[in-house]
Design a protein around this motif. Structure first.
Motif, short mmCIF file in Angstrom:
data_model
loop_
_atom_site.label_atom_id
_atom_site.label_comp_id
_atom_site.label_asym_id
_atom_site.label_seq_id
_atom_site.Cartn_x
_atom_site.Cartn_y
_atom_site.Cartn_z
N ALA A 1 -20.35 14.08 -19.07
CA ALA A 1 -20.61 14.88 -18.12
C ALA A 1 -19.16 15.90 -17.89
CB ALA A 1 -20.94 14.34 -16.68
N SER A 2 -18.15 15.07 -18.17
CA SER A 2 -17.06 15.87 -17.81
C SER A 2 -16.49 16.78 -18.93
CB SER A 2 -15.68 15.04 -17.56
OG SER A 2 -15.60 14.19 -18.67
N ALA B 1 -24.52 3.73 -20.31
CA ALA B 1 -23.81 3.52 -18.81
C ALA B 1 -22.21 4.11 -19.17
CB ALA B 1 -23.66 2.43 -18.39
N VAL B 2 -21.85 3.77 -20.34
CA VAL B 2 -20.42 3.80 -20.68
C VAL B 2 -20.24 5.44 -21.31
CG1 VAL B 2 -18.61 3.30 -22.41
CG2 VAL B 2 -19.67 1.47 -21.48
N TYR B 3 -21.43 5.93 -21.65
CA TYR B 3 -21.03 7.60 -22.59
C TYR B 3 -21.51 8.26 -21.13
CZ TYR B 3 -21.77 11.17 -25.17
OH TYR B 3 -21.69 12.54 -26.13
N ALA B 4 -22.26 8.10 -20.48
CA ALA B 4 -22.63 9.23 -19.36
C ALA B 4 -21.63 9.68 -18.51
CB ALA B 4 -23.78 8.71 -18.39
N LEU C 1 -31.75 -10.28 -26.00
CA LEU C 1 -31.64 -9.30 -25.20
C LEU C 1 -30.60 -8.11 -25.86
CD1 LEU C 1 -31.38 -11.04 -21.71
CD2 LEU C 1 -33.33 -9.75 -22.49
N ALA C 2 -30.37 -8.32 -27.04
CA ALA C 2 -29.30 -7.25 -27.72
C ALA C 2 -29.82 -6.04 -27.61
CB ALA C 2 -29.16 -7.73 -29.35
N LEU C 3 -31.09 -5.51 -27.92
CA LEU C 3 -31.43 -4.15 -28.03
C LEU C 3 -31.24 -3.62 -26.54
CD1 LEU C 3 -32.29 -1.81 -29.91
CD2 LEU C 3 -34.68 -2.55 -29.37
N PRO C 4 -32.01 -4.02 -25.63
CA PRO C 4 -32.01 -3.40 -24.34
C PRO C 4 -30.81 -3.55 -23.53
CG PRO C 4 -33.11 -5.60 -23.92
CD PRO C 4 -32.87 -5.08 -25.50
N VAL C 5 -29.73 -4.43 -23.76
CA VAL C 5 -28.63 -4.68 -22.96
C VAL C 5 -27.67 -3.64 -23.70
CG1 VAL C 5 -26.63 -6.19 -22.65
CG2 VAL C 5 -28.81 -6.78 -22.23
N GLY C 6 -27.75 -3.56 -25.14
CA GLY C 6 -26.72 -2.79 -25.95
C GLY C 6 -27.03 -1.24 -25.54
N MET C 7 -28.10 -0.85 -25.45
CA MET C 7 -28.52 0.74 -25.04
C MET C 7 -28.12 0.72 -23.76
SD MET C 7 -31.95 0.77 -26.98
CE MET C 7 -32.54 2.68 -26.29
N LEU C 8 -28.44 0.20 -22.78
CA LEU C 8 -27.87 0.22 -21.53
C LEU C 8 -26.57 0.50 -21.23
CD1 LEU C 8 -30.64 -1.91 -19.50
CD2 LEU C 8 -30.45 0.62 -19.58
N VAL C 9 -25.81 -0.54 -21.80
CA VAL C 9 -24.37 -0.47 -21.77
C VAL C 9 -23.69 0.70 -22.33
CG1 VAL C 9 -22.17 -1.74 -22.46
CG2 VAL C 9 -24.09 -2.97 -21.44
N ALA C 10 -24.17 1.18 -23.56
CA ALA C 10 -23.76 2.42 -24.28
C ALA C 10 -24.08 3.58 -23.49
CB ALA C 10 -24.28 2.31 -25.79
N VAL D 1 -17.37 7.01 -29.45
CA VAL D 1 -16.86 6.16 -30.07
C VAL D 1 -16.77 4.81 -28.89
CG1 VAL D 1 -14.74 5.21 -31.21
CG2 VAL D 1 -15.65 7.33 -31.62
N LEU D 2 -16.28 4.93 -27.74
CA LEU D 2 -16.17 4.04 -26.76
C LEU D 2 -17.57 3.53 -26.18
CD1 LEU D 2 -14.17 2.43 -24.89
CD2 LEU D 2 -14.65 4.22 -23.27
N ALA D 3 -18.34 4.32 -26.38
CA ALA D 3 -19.90 3.90 -25.94
C ALA D 3 -20.46 3.04 -27.25
CB ALA D 3 -20.86 4.98 -25.48
N LEU D 4 -20.05 3.45 -28.28
CA LEU D 4 -20.72 2.73 -29.34
C LEU D 4 -20.19 1.46 -29.47
CD1 LEU D 4 -22.59 2.92 -32.08
CD2 LEU D 4 -20.42 3.80 -33.20
N ALA D 5 -18.86 1.23 -29.41
CA ALA D 5 -18.18 -0.07 -29.38
C ALA D 5 -18.56 -0.98 -28.36
CB ALA D 5 -16.71 0.16 -29.38
N ALA D 6 -18.77 -0.46 -26.94
CA ALA D 6 -19.20 -1.22 -25.88
C ALA D 6 -20.62 -1.68 -26.18
CB ALA D 6 -19.15 -0.37 -24.72
N GLY D 7 -21.68 -0.63 -26.68
CA GLY D 7 -23.03 -1.39 -26.87
C GLY D 7 -23.00 -2.28 -27.97
N PHE D 8 -22.10 -2.04 -28.84
CA PHE D 8 -22.29 -3.04 -30.12
C PHE D 8 -21.54 -4.48 -29.66
CE2 PHE D 8 -19.92 -5.39 -33.34
CZ PHE D 8 -21.14 -5.26 -34.48
N THR D 9 -20.54 -4.52 -28.72
CA THR D 9 -20.05 -5.74 -28.31
C THR D 9 -21.11 -6.50 -27.50
OG1 THR D 9 -17.78 -4.85 -28.48
CG2 THR D 9 -18.01 -6.68 -27.05
N THR D 10 -21.71 -5.69 -26.39
CA THR D 10 -22.57 -6.39 -25.72
C THR D 10 -24.08 -6.90 -26.57
OG1 THR D 10 -23.42 -4.46 -24.95
CG2 THR D 10 -21.81 -5.27 -23.48
N SER D 11 -24.15 -6.25 -27.34
CA SER D 11 -25.36 -6.60 -28.24
C SER D 11 -25.24 -7.64 -28.95
CB SER D 11 -25.72 -5.38 -29.27
OG SER D 11 -26.44 -4.27 -28.72
#
Length: 109
Positions: free
Chosen positions: A77-78, A70-73, A59-68, A29-39
């Motif tokens: 892992a934990s 980066a936030v999710y990874a 740049l909405a698509l590449p930036v949104g995907m990269l931010v999401a 959810v956090l990754a989705l919100a961050a990706g949407f906001t930056t997009s």
């Protein structure tokens, strides 16, 4: 992948290691919100975001995907390690095992 591992991956019950919090993965959810906001900041269609206004490029698509991603990874892992700990303990005595029904061959989905 063994049969037991496949059953564990299909298990969506509240006791399963993939249930997270009430069936919602907070990291997702956090990754989705961050990706949407930056997009939204980088979009240039009906609405022009501030980043798109500065650069003149959508740049909405590449930036949104990269931010999401980066936030999710890191949290993913934990949570994966926590799920592995839970599934590793499934064979111990006193633990509860969930048995899923077998799917019939040729059954409609």
């Amino acid at each position: 992948m063994g049969v037991e591992e496949q059953e564990q991956r299909r298990n969506e019950s509240p006791g399963s290691p993939f249930w997270y919090r009430a069936g919602v993965n907070p990291a997702g959810v956090l990754a989705l919100a961050a990706g949407f906001t930056t997009s939204a900041l980088c979009v240039d269609t009906l609405y022009t975001g501030p980043v798109a206004a500065l650069t003149g490029v959508d740049l909405a698509l590449p930036v949104g995907m990269l931010v999401a991603a980066a936030v999710y990874a890191p949290p993913d892992a934990s949570s994966r390690r926590a799920a592995q700990r839970l599934t590793a303990g499934a064979g111990r005595s006193g633990s509860r095992r969930v048995r899923l029904p077998e799917r019939a061959v040729g059954a409609a989905d």
